[in-house]
Design a protein around this motif. Sequence first.
Motif, PDB file in Angstrom:
ATOM      1  N   PHE A   1      -0.296   5.968   3.187  1.00  0.00           N
ATOM      2  CA  PHE A   1      -1.682   5.548   3.365  1.00  0.00           C
ATOM      3  C   PHE A   1      -2.123   5.904   4.784  1.00  0.00           C
TER       4      PHE A   1
ATOM      5  N   LEU B   1       0.855  -1.178   0.000  1.00  0.00           N
ATOM      6  CA  LEU B   1       0.000   0.000   0.000  1.00  0.00           C
ATOM      7  C   LEU B   1       0.893   1.230   0.000  1.00  0.00           C
TER       8      LEU B   1
ATOM      9  N   LYS C   1      -7.179   5.411  -3.829  1.00  0.00           N
ATOM     10  CA  LYS C   1      -6.941   6.123  -2.568  1.00  0.00           C
ATOM     11  C   LYS C   1      -7.947   7.264  -2.391  1.00  0.00           C
ATOM     12  N   GLU C   2      -8.207   7.999  -3.467  1.00  0.00           N
ATOM     13  CA  GLU C   2      -9.191   9.084  -3.400  1.00  0.00           C
ATOM     14  C   GLU C   2     -10.577   8.551  -3.041  1.00  0.00           C
TER      15      GLU C   2
ATOM     16  N   LYS D   1      -3.910   5.962  -7.220  1.00  0.00           N
ATOM     17  CA  LYS D   1      -4.318   7.295  -6.766  1.00  0.00           C
ATOM     18  C   LYS D   1      -5.844   7.404  -6.754  1.00  0.00           C
TER      19      LYS D   1
END
Length: 173
Positions: free
Chosen positions: A100, A96, A167-168, A164
């Motif tokens: 994070f 990850l 994650k968003e 990305k």
Amino acid sequence: MTELQKLKQKDPKTIEKLYLENKSAFLSFAAKFKIDPDELLDIYQDAFVALVENAAKGKLDDLKSEIKTYLFSIGKYMVYARFKKDKSANIDIEKLPENFEWETIDQTEDLLEVLEKKLSQIGEQCYKILKMFYYENLKLDDILEVLPYQSKDVLKSQKSRCLKQLKELILKK
């Protein structure tokens, strides 16, 4: 003097207070992982020791979350590391992103459940790339043989964009 400053100085009363305050909450939270209660207690104690050591080393000086949230994050990581070691989870936590933010995930939700739910929301191509790389542990060269990308660099860039995007989605809830 704040509780964090006292923890940094390894104040015995503060350590005992924090240990006892968070113990039952952590064990209740972690019980959903279906791990032996004695092992959960060991994980909690290891997480707590890591918390105290990190505080003493100054790693918590800029802590933006509560001490409890940080402690739970350490504990969650240790639980997942245990799953990884036992091969009972298919995700490689170490892959990850380094930044994070574990504490952004509600502590009543399982990280794996969140990841699976959010993975279903990204595009099919991103899903394939991330699944192959993180779940199946394929190298970019191996993925390149399966998916139609011009080069390893293009695939690497796409994987980065997909990560990305994921994650968003996770941070957005």
